[in-house]
Design a protein around this motif. Structure first.
Motif, PDB file in Angstrom:
ATOM      1  N   ARG A 122       4.794   1.898   2.880  1.00 16.42           N
ATOM      2  CA  ARG A 122       6.084   1.407   3.385  1.00 16.42           C
ATOM      3  C   ARG A 122       6.219   1.745   4.878  1.00 16.42           C
ATOM      4  O   ARG A 122       7.092   2.524   5.267  1.00 16.42           O
TER       5      ARG A 122
ATOM      6  N   ALA B  60       5.152  17.501  -5.873  1.00 17.44           N
ATOM      7  CA  ALA B  60       6.298  16.787  -5.302  1.00 17.44           C
ATOM      8  C   ALA B  60       7.074  16.051  -6.384  1.00 17.44           C
ATOM      9  O   ALA B  60       8.283  15.836  -6.257  1.00 17.44           O
ATOM     10  N   GLY B  61       6.400  15.670  -7.458  1.00 15.66           N
ATOM     11  CA  GLY B  61       7.070  14.894  -8.500  1.00 15.66           C
ATOM     12  C   GLY B  61       7.719  15.724  -9.572  1.00 15.66           C
ATOM     13  O   GLY B  61       8.523  15.214 -10.360  1.00 15.66           O
TER      14      GLY B  61
ATOM     15  N   VAL C  84      -4.291   6.236   1.157  1.00 11.20           N
ATOM     16  CA  VAL C  84      -2.883   6.377   1.545  1.00 11.20           C
ATOM     17  C   VAL C  84      -2.030   6.727   0.332  1.00 11.20           C
ATOM     18  O   VAL C  84      -2.382   6.433  -0.815  1.00 11.20           O
ATOM     19  N   THR C  85      -0.907   7.350   0.618  1.00 12.71           N
ATOM     20  CA  THR C  85       0.056   7.687  -0.430  1.00 12.71           C
ATOM     21  C   THR C  85       1.368   6.942  -0.217  1.00 12.71           C
ATOM     22  O   THR C  85       2.313   7.141  -0.968  1.00 12.71           O
TER      23      THR C  85
ATOM     24  N   PRO D 144       7.071   9.505   0.062  1.00 16.41           N
ATOM     25  CA  PRO D 144       7.158  10.813  -0.597  1.00 16.41           C
ATOM     26  C   PRO D 144       6.269  11.844   0.094  1.00 16.41           C
ATOM     27  O   PRO D 144       5.188  11.511   0.586  1.00 16.41           O
TER      28      PRO D 144
ATOM     29  N   THR E 259      11.083   6.893   3.656  1.00 18.38           N
ATOM     30  CA  THR E 259      11.094   6.892   2.186  1.00 18.38           C
ATOM     31  C   THR E 259       9.753   7.326   1.599  1.00 18.38           C
ATOM     32  O   THR E 259       9.615   7.404   0.379  1.00 18.38           O
TER      33      THR E 259
END
Lengths: 408, 169
Positions: B81, B150-151, B77-78, B89, B87
Motif C-alpha cells: 500500500r 505484531a498480530g 515485501v510485507t 503493519p 497503514t
C-alpha cells in the motif's frame, strides 16, 4: 537409430557464436558476477572446439577463456539455432579432458576392439548432454567404410546404448532429432530474439565486441558493458507469475491474506487459492472443511477441504515429493500451488530461474511465495510476499488444485 | 555465521540486484533502504539467520532473510500500500521490547507475577515464522513459552516444539 544429416538445418557461424560468447562474458563481468571477476580482461582461444550432434549436425562451439596462467574456463555456445540460446554454458577452470589425449585414447580403444579395421577420428559429438565423445570411423582392409563408433572423451569407454527412451544420463541420443517441429521452431525463435539483442547491443555499445581492448580500456568501458534494461532482450533470469487472463495485457493476479491464528497457515493458504478460483469463504468455514484442529491441518484434510468447498469442481492432489519443476509447470499453466515446508503451508505464485550459470553448479531457482505468516486476526494486515531461494528451505509437499475434468 | 555488517551488505546487494532487474515487488517502493539486521534464533537459542528490514520513510515494508553463509534465502515485501504507507503493519521483527511486553500483558499471557526472560527473536517452526519468544519460569524451571508478534500472542508449555507432528501444517 540416428539418421546422419549431411546439411545442417540452422547453422550458426563460429564468428556469430563468438560474439554471443563475448557479449555474455563481458556483461556478466561488468554486472558484477562474482565468479567471473577475472574474466573481463581475459582473452579467448582463437579457434573453437566444434562439437557435433549425434546426427552429424554442428551443435556447439566451445571457446577457451585464457587468463595469465592458461585456460581459466570455456564458453559453450550454440552452433545451431535449434539449440535455442546463444550461450549454453559457462564453465570455469581447466577442461577435465584434453582433446588430443582423448583422440589418441579413442583410436587406441578402436584398435583394441576392432583390430581388423583401420580407424579414423572424425569429430567430437555430444552424445548425451553434457557428455562428449569422439566419433571414430572404421574402415575395412579395402578401405570401405564399415560404420562409426563413439568413445567417451573422459575414460575412452565405448558408447553402446542408443535411443532417447532409456534411463536419463545412460543413453546416447541425438539432441536435435529429439526436438519435434514445434519445439524446434520455438527454439529457433528464441535464438533469433537473442540475435536481435546482440545487434541492439552492438548498435548501442560497439566496443562490447572489440577483441583487442587493453586492460585499461576494458576497465573504463565496464559501465557501458553493464546490461542496460532499455535494450535488454535476454534476461539473466527467467520468471513467471500468476496472471489474470492470459491474453492481451494480463496483470499479476493474486491476493495475500494473513492466517487469522497461529495454526491457520493451511487455512489461509486455502483461502488464497480458493479466492483465485472465485470461491470465497472465510477462514472459519475453510478450517471446518479442512478439519483443522488445535495444532494445525493435515494434508488429507486440506485436499478434502478444497474439493468439498468447491462442490467437487476443483480437484486437489497431494504430492509428497515436491520438485521445483513441478511448481513451474503449475505456474506456467496459471495455477497456484500449495507449498508445504515442515509445519507450515504457503502458496507458490511464481517461479524464477537463473539463465546463465557456471558449469558444474546448479542454476539458482526461486519460487514466489504468498506466505500467510505473520498471522493477524485482520487478514489484510499480515503475511508477506517474497522470492524464496528453492534450496534454502526443506520442501515437504505440494498440493495441486485444478479444475475438475468432469463437468460441474 | 556472518557478521551483522556482512548481513547488511548482503541485503543491500540483494535489494540493488532486484531493483536492477525491475522486480515488480519493489518497483512500488522506490526509496527502500536496508535497516539494522536482527539475528533470528531457533526456539532452543541457536542462531539461524539474519532478518534485515527494508524501510521506506519511517515504515518497515519488506525484508531480506540472510543465511549464515551470506546467501539470500528470501526477499520480499510485507506491505503493498505505497499510497497509504501509514497503514502498513509493523513487522514482528521490528517491534520494540516495550511493545512486546505490552502485547503480552494485554493478552493476559504475561502478568506481574511471572518471572519472564528477555524477549528473543525466534522462528517458531521453519524459517520465516518469526516471533518474539518470552520464556516464563516457575520454581526455577522453564514453564511457558509466550510467542509475541505484531498480530497477536499465543503460548505453549516451554519446550513444546511447533511442527512436532509432521502430518500437520
Amino acid at each position: 537409430m540416428v539418421i546422419r544429416r549431411q546439411d545442417p538445418r540452422a547453422l550458426v557461424k563460429p564468428e556469430r557464436a563468438f560474439e554471443h560468447a563475448l557479449m555474455t562474458v563481458r556483461r556478466s563481468w561488468a554486472g558484477g558476477t562474482e565468479d567471473l571477476r577475472d574474466w573481463g580482461e581475459a582473452d579467448f582461444s582463437p579457434k573453437a572446439l566444434e562439437i557435433y550432434d549425434l546426427n552429424g549436425e554442428p551443435l556447439f562451439y566451445e571457446f577457451g577463456v585464457l587468463g595469465r596462467g592458461g585456460e581459466i574456463g570455456r564458453i559453450k555456445t550454440a552452433a545451431s539455432r535449434l539449440v535455442g540460446t546463444g550461450v549454453v554454458a559457462v564453465e570455469q577452470g581447466e577442461r577435465r579432458w584434453d582433446p588430443e589425449t582423448a583422440i589418441k585414447m579413442a583410436l587406441n580403444r578402436a584398435k583394441e576392439l576392432y583390430p581388423r579395421n583401420t580407424a579414423e577420428a572424425k569429430e567430437f559429438v555430444c552424445y548425451c548432454y553434457p557428455k562428449i565423445g569422439i566419433r571414430v570411423e572404421l574402415y575395412n582392409s579395402k578401405g570401405r567404410e564399415k560404420g562409426s563408433v563413439i568413445f567417451d572423451v573422459s575414460d575412452g569407454s565405448q558408447v553402446t546404448e542408443f535411443g532417447d527412451e532409456g534411463i536419463e544420463g545412460q543413453m546416447a541420443y541425438s539432441f536435435l532429432d529429439s526436438l519435434d517441429a514445434q519445439e524446434g521452431h520455438a527454439r529457433m525463435s528464441r535464438y533469433d530474439v537473442e540475435d536481435k539483442e546482440l545487434e541492439a547491443a552492438r548498435e548501442r555499445t560497439p566496443r562490447l565486441f572489440d577483441r583487442d581492448l587493453g586492460k585499461d580500456e576494458i576497465q573504463k568501458l565496464k559501465v557501458e558493458f553493464t546490461l542496460q534494461s532499455s535494450y535488454a532482450l535476454i534476461p539473466f533470469y527467467s520468471s513467471r507469475v500468476l496472471k489474470y487472463g492470459p491474453r492481451c495485457t494480463p496483470h499479476d493476479c493474486f491476493e495475500l491474506y494473513a492466517q487469522q491464528t497461529n495454526v491457520y497457515c493451511a487455512v489461509a493458504t486455502g483461502q488464497m487459492i480458493l479466492d483465485f478460483y472465485r470461491r470465497y469463504f472465510d477462514q472459519t468455514a475453510i478450517a471446518a472443511a479442512m478439519g483443522t484442529g488445535a495444532s494445525g491441518t493435515s494434508n488429507s484434510g486440506q485436499v478434502a477441504g478444497y474439493e468439498s468447498l468447491s462442490n467437487g469442481c476443483l480437484d486437489a492432489t497431494y504430492d509428497g515429493s515436491a520438485d521445483w519443476a513441478e511448481a513451474k509447470a503449475e505456474i506456467d499453466a496459471n495455477r497456484p500451488v500449495k507449498s508445504g515446508i515442515p509445519g507450515h503451508a504457503r502458496v507458490c505464485t511464481g517461479w524464477k530461474r537463473q539463465n546463465f550459470w557456471l558449469f558444474g553448479t546448479q542454476p539458482k531457482k526461486w519460487l514466489r511465495i504468498h506466505d500467510p505468516w505473520p498471522w493477524n486476526s485482520n487478514i489484510c494486515n499480515g503475511g508477506a510476499v517474497y522470492w524464496e531461494d528453492w534450496d534454502s528451505v526443506t520442501h515437504t509437499n505440494f498440493i495441486y488444485v485444478r479444475h475438475a475434468t468432469t463437468s460441474h | 555465521m556472518i557478521t551483522e555488517q556482512e548481513a547488511l551488505d548482503a541485503a543491500g546487494r540483494a535489494l540493488r540486484a532486484e531493483r536492477a532487474r525491475g522486480e515488480p515487488l519493489f518497483s512500488q517502493w522506490p526509496l527502500l533502504s536496508a535497516a539494522a539486521p536482527k539475528l533470528v534464533q531457533d526456539v532452543t537459542g541457536a542462531p539461524s539467520y539474519w532478518i534485515v528490514g527494508l524501510v521506506s520513510g519511517d515504515r518497515f515494508v519488506g525484508f531480506v532473510r540472510v543465511m549464515p553463509d551470506g546467501g539470500i534465502a528470501a526477499i520480499g515485501v510485507t506491505c503493498d500500500r505505497p499510497q497509504r504507507p501509514e497503514t502498513c503493519p509493523t513487522p514482528t521483527f521490528a517491534l520494540s521490547r516495550a511493545e512486546l511486553e505490552n502485547f503480552a500483558r494485554a493478552s493476559g499471557s504475561l502478568t506481574d507475577d511471572d518471572q519472564a526472560s528477555a524477549p528473543r527473536l525466534v522462528h517458531d517452526g521453519p524459517p520465516g515464522r518469526d516471533m518474539w519468544l518470552i520464556e516464563t519460569r516457575k520454581d526455577g524451571s522453564p514453564d511457558r513459552w509466550i510467542f509475541v508478534g505484531a498480530g497477536g500472542v499465543y503460548e505453549r508449555p516451554a519446550g513444546a516444539v511447533h511442527g512436532a507432528d509432521p502430518a500437520l501444517e
